[in-house]
Design a protein around this motif. Structure first.
Motif, mmCIF file in Angstrom:
data_model
loop_
_atom_site.group_PDB
_atom_site.id
_atom_site.type_symbol
_atom_site.label_atom_id
_atom_site.label_comp_id
_atom_site.label_asym_id
_atom_site.label_seq_id
_atom_site.Cartn_x
_atom_site.Cartn_y
_atom_site.Cartn_z
ATOM 1 N N ALA A 149 9.775 -1.514 -5.384
ATOM 2 C CA ALA A 149 9.978 -1.811 -4.198
ATOM 3 C C ALA A 149 10.978 -3.290 -4.657
ATOM 4 C CB ALA A 149 10.024 -1.243 -2.941
ATOM 5 N N ARG A 150 10.067 -3.507 -5.376
ATOM 6 C CA ARG A 150 10.214 -5.076 -5.275
ATOM 7 C C ARG A 150 10.792 -6.044 -6.806
ATOM 8 N NH1 ARG A 150 5.901 -10.646 -5.872
ATOM 9 N NH2 ARG A 150 7.381 -11.872 -7.387
ATOM 10 N N ARG A 151 10.805 -4.904 -7.682
ATOM 11 C CA ARG A 151 11.028 -4.539 -8.932
ATOM 12 C C ARG A 151 12.586 -4.484 -8.858
ATOM 13 N NH1 ARG A 151 5.820 -3.050 -11.467
ATOM 14 N NH2 ARG A 151 6.473 -1.473 -10.838
ATOM 15 N N ARG A 152 13.212 -3.908 -7.990
ATOM 16 C CA ARG A 152 14.355 -3.335 -7.934
ATOM 17 C C ARG A 152 15.162 -3.895 -6.664
ATOM 18 N NH1 ARG A 152 15.543 1.551 -9.966
ATOM 19 N NH2 ARG A 152 13.572 2.562 -11.004
ATOM 20 N N GLY A 153 14.529 -5.462 -6.144
ATOM 21 C CA GLY A 153 15.085 -6.053 -5.134
ATOM 22 C C GLY A 153 15.501 -5.600 -3.417
ATOM 23 N N ALA A 154 14.813 -4.868 -3.386
ATOM 24 C CA ALA A 154 14.534 -3.792 -2.430
ATOM 25 C C ALA A 154 14.367 -4.670 -0.819
ATOM 26 C CB ALA A 154 13.421 -3.590 -2.125
ATOM 27 N N ALA A 155 14.968 -4.472 0.648
ATOM 28 C CA ALA A 155 14.917 -5.324 1.024
ATOM 29 C C ALA A 155 13.323 -5.025 2.053
ATOM 30 C CB ALA A 155 15.556 -5.328 2.927
ATOM 31 N N GLY A 156 12.947 -4.055 2.005
ATOM 32 C CA GLY A 156 11.075 -3.763 2.127
ATOM 33 C C GLY A 156 11.320 -2.686 2.203
ATOM 34 N N ALA A 157 9.790 -1.642 1.706
ATOM 35 C CA ALA A 157 9.574 -0.886 1.639
ATOM 36 C C ALA A 157 8.744 0.146 2.839
ATOM 37 C CB ALA A 157 8.281 -0.300 0.362
ATOM 38 N N LEU A 158 8.421 1.339 3.412
ATOM 39 C CA LEU A 158 7.835 1.987 4.728
ATOM 40 C C LEU A 158 7.293 2.914 4.008
ATOM 41 C CD1 LEU A 158 10.203 1.697 7.373
ATOM 42 C CD2 LEU A 158 7.762 0.469 6.887
ATOM 43 N N LEU A 159 5.795 3.012 3.888
ATOM 44 C CA LEU A 159 5.224 4.690 3.273
ATOM 45 C C LEU A 159 5.024 5.680 4.252
ATOM 46 C CD1 LEU A 159 3.139 2.480 0.662
ATOM 47 C CD2 LEU A 159 4.983 3.125 0.401
ATOM 48 N N VAL A 160 5.149 6.588 3.894
ATOM 49 C CA VAL A 160 4.528 7.203 4.929
ATOM 50 C C VAL A 160 3.613 8.576 4.935
ATOM 51 C CG1 VAL A 160 4.683 9.857 6.336
ATOM 52 C CG2 VAL A 160 6.867 8.429 5.084
ATOM 53 N N HIS A 161 2.606 7.764 5.710
ATOM 54 C CA HIS A 161 1.140 8.406 5.855
ATOM 55 C C HIS A 161 0.741 9.778 5.959
ATOM 56 C CE1 HIS A 161 -3.012 8.938 7.901
ATOM 57 N NE2 HIS A 161 -3.517 8.039 6.390
ATOM 58 N N THR A 162 0.220 10.405 5.264
ATOM 59 C CA THR A 162 -1.086 11.032 5.462
ATOM 60 C C THR A 162 -1.838 11.604 4.913
ATOM 61 O OG1 THR A 162 -0.242 12.756 3.634
ATOM 62 C CG2 THR A 162 1.271 13.237 5.687
ATOM 63 N N ASP A 163 -3.337 12.086 5.322
ATOM 64 C CA ASP A 163 -4.609 12.181 4.795
ATOM 65 C C ASP A 163 -4.828 12.626 4.125
ATOM 66 O OD1 ASP A 163 -4.543 11.398 7.763
ATOM 67 O OD2 ASP A 163 -5.914 13.153 8.648
ATOM 68 N N ALA A 164 -4.008 13.563 3.401
ATOM 69 C CA ALA A 164 -4.225 14.561 2.089
ATOM 70 C C ALA A 164 -3.427 13.097 1.216
ATOM 71 C CB ALA A 164 -3.413 15.508 2.099
ATOM 72 N N SER A 165 -2.550 12.606 1.116
ATOM 73 C CA SER A 165 -1.592 11.847 0.466
ATOM 74 C C SER A 165 -2.639 10.161 -0.090
ATOM 75 C CB SER A 165 -0.258 11.780 0.336
ATOM 76 O OG SER A 165 -0.188 10.841 1.489
ATOM 77 N N ALA A 166 -2.890 9.735 0.810
ATOM 78 C CA ALA A 166 -3.905 8.021 1.004
ATOM 79 C C ALA A 166 -4.801 8.927 0.729
ATOM 80 C CB ALA A 166 -3.745 8.116 2.471
ATOM 81 N N GLY A 167 -5.613 10.147 0.995
ATOM 82 C CA GLY A 167 -6.910 10.239 1.082
ATOM 83 C C GLY A 167 -8.004 9.412 1.671
ATOM 84 N N TYR A 168 -7.173 9.045 2.969
ATOM 85 C CA TYR A 168 -8.210 8.644 4.076
ATOM 86 C C TYR A 168 -7.540 8.670 5.260
ATOM 87 C CZ TYR A 168 -5.511 4.617 1.805
ATOM 88 O OH TYR A 168 -4.571 3.540 1.064
ATOM 89 N N GLY A 169 -7.948 8.529 6.802
ATOM 90 C CA GLY A 169 -6.875 8.584 7.786
ATOM 91 C C GLY A 169 -5.994 7.285 8.067
#
Length: 509
Positions: free
Chosen positions: A182-202
């Motif tokens: 996101a920084r490399r592309r000059g975005a105004a921000g980034a929001l990550l969608v959490h799931t237990d499976a994808s993150a590996g934790y709750g």
């Protein structure tokens, strides 16, 4: 016959001497580092300073040389950012409604750099996994400057299975990569969608990690941008307000043909934070090699000393398994090797800021105390086994043939077998201090990382695996405490393996 018996006894004594790791001393280090008096060893907190002082004192007691000139410390300049939730706001304005997430329940957020005030007013765009590497481009040429990116955690690539091995090119699933892109592309921000499976934790782990002061290496932030995570439940509501089905879009994002989806929603709000500059420390002691031809080269044993300290509510995040266990192991290894130095030099390194994104190890790689080109192997000890003995030893890290051959020999000498490679959907390989060394081309491993799971325990295997799995109920929580009745037999296996591996790497020409 008597001569043969004497030789056998001598060999047994030599083997015991070669494996001389003092479990009592290790347990004492572990108990102290996880004690209330160290207040959770927080970055930028008093307990962290106490931990640093303890570690450098122990290295001095063992007779190790300061690794940084006359000092056991290597300075790491950081910026601290603490969001003030009472005066910070964020809302998502769409064509149907305004969605206001509950901070901590639906959303965690913060400024991407050390800015006291950050105004947010930007449209949202869903960019799938946000990956632009390895022949995959989730952006498809879209200019995302001035936009807030919504991304999935993980690196599913549609037709490809989850990676079996710890290759730097598979790093794109990590949350750190998402923010970096996101920084490399000059975005105004980034929001990550959490799931237990994808993150590996709750979600609790995410919330606890973002509830206090966050840190970054000085000058590394992205001015004018925000970062954060949202729960999957909130993502469902947010996308529905935009007339989209989040789960359908997320499923489509697994395909390499995925194209970004602009959402008719704007993020608006103000983030107000307390910011500061501070200095933290990597701690390092050197055991010089005994061979004049080899002592310029080194083996590194490492373990991060930091945890989350004392939280805003006064709770102490003790970090007993994560990572008082690793620090205690490295100190015990230092004691064993100080009594029998190797031909190559050995550096005992305790990085800071691992919980904040591998900050200390990254700083070391950027300014190494020993040349990286002359670093034979990094053996990083992280979140070790306090459940019980096993038949196997897991390996996260470099898989080059020479390194794995050493590992096979060390496992055989330790009476263990190497755990077969398996998928790593939680990106465990990229979550510990061996990884910055791998990125720099240095062979590096985290052997016996207990979060890896699936160990072949001796005795009641099902009960032991259930006990090990229960650690996730304590991971990054105040309840990760030391217990005097812990069975350290499995941890001692891991330490003996690490000792044998270091001896092989530190001796062979």
């Amino acid at each position: 016959m008597r001569t043969i018996l004497c030789l056998a006894l001598a060999c047994s004594a030599l083997l015991a001497q070669r494996s001389a790791v003092d479990e009592g001393a290790l347990r004492a280090h572990l108990a102290f580092l996880a004690d209330d008096v160290l207040e959770g060893r927080g970055t930028g907190q008093r307990g962290g300073e106490l931990a640093v002082r303890y570690l450098e004192t122990q290295l001095q007691v063992l007779g190790l040389q300061p690794a940084n000139g006359s000092s056991y410390r290597q300075a790491v300049r950081l910026a601290g950012i603490r969001l003030d939730p009472a005066v910070s706001t964020l809302a998502f304005e769409g064509p149907r409604q305004v969605s206001v997430p509950a901070l901590g329940t639906d959303l965690v957020m913060g400024a991407a750099s050390a800015e006291p005030v950050l105004a947010v007013d930007a449209p949202l765009v869903f960019v799938g996994h946000g990956i632009a590497a390895g022949g995959r481009d989730d952006y498809k040429g879209l200019d995302v400057r001035g936009k807030v990116l919504v991304m999935l955690v993980g690196d599913r690539k549609g037709e490809a299975p989850m990676p079996l091995c710890c290759q730097p090119e598979n790093y794109q699933g990590r949350w750190t990569y998402k923010f970096e892109e996101a920084r490399r592309r000059g975005a105004a921000g980034a929001l990550l969608v959490h799931t237990d499976a994808s993150a590996g934790y709750g979600w609790t782990v995410v919330r606890n990690s973002w509830s206090g002061e966050r840190f970054q290496r000085a000058g590394s932030g992205q001015a004018g941008a925000m970062q954060g995570w949202i729960t999957e439940a909130f993502a469902l509501r947010l996308f529905a307000a935009a007339g989209q089905d989040f789960r359908a879009l997320a499923a489509g994002a697994d395909n390499r043909a995925f194209r970004p989806v602009s959402l008719p929603i704007r993020a608006r709000g103000t983030l107000r934070s307390a910011v500061r500059s501070l200095e933290q420390w990597n701690v390092a002691g050197l055991l010089p090699g005994t061979d004049p031809a080899l002592r310029a080269e080194c083996v590194i044993y490492s373990a991060h000393w930091d945890h989350f300290g004392t939280g805003p509510d006064g709770a102490i995040y003790h970090g007993a398994v994560d990572n008082a266990s690793g620090c205690a192991a490295v100190l015990a290894l230092a004691e064993a090797l100080a009594a029998r130095p190797l031909p190559r030099s050995v550096l005992f390194l305790f990085p800071c800021g691992e919980e904040q994104g591998l900050l200390g190890s990254s700083a070391y790689v950027a300014s190494p105390l020993r040349p990286l080109a002359q670093t034979r192997l990094v053996i990083n000890l992280e979140s070790l086994n306090v459940v019980g003995p096993t038949r196997d030893i897991g390996l996260l890290g470099s898989d080059d043939p020479a390194t794995r051959a050493l590992c096979s020999r060390a496992a055989a000498a330790s009476g263990l077998v190497i755990t077969p490679a398996k998928p790593d959907p939680a990106g465990l390989c990229f979550r510990s201090d061996h990884f910055p060394f791998m990125q720099a081309g240095v062979p590096a491993l985290s052997p016996g990382f207990s979060l890896d799971g699936g160990w072949d325990y001796l005795g009641d295997k099902a009960a032991a695996q259930a006990k090990a799995a229960d650690f996730m109920n304590h991971y990054h929580r105040p309840s990760d405490r030391y217990h005097a009745d812990w069975n350290l037999a499995g941890l001692m296996q891991q330490v003996r393996f690490a000792l044998e591996l270091g001896r092989l790497a530190g001796s062979e020409r």
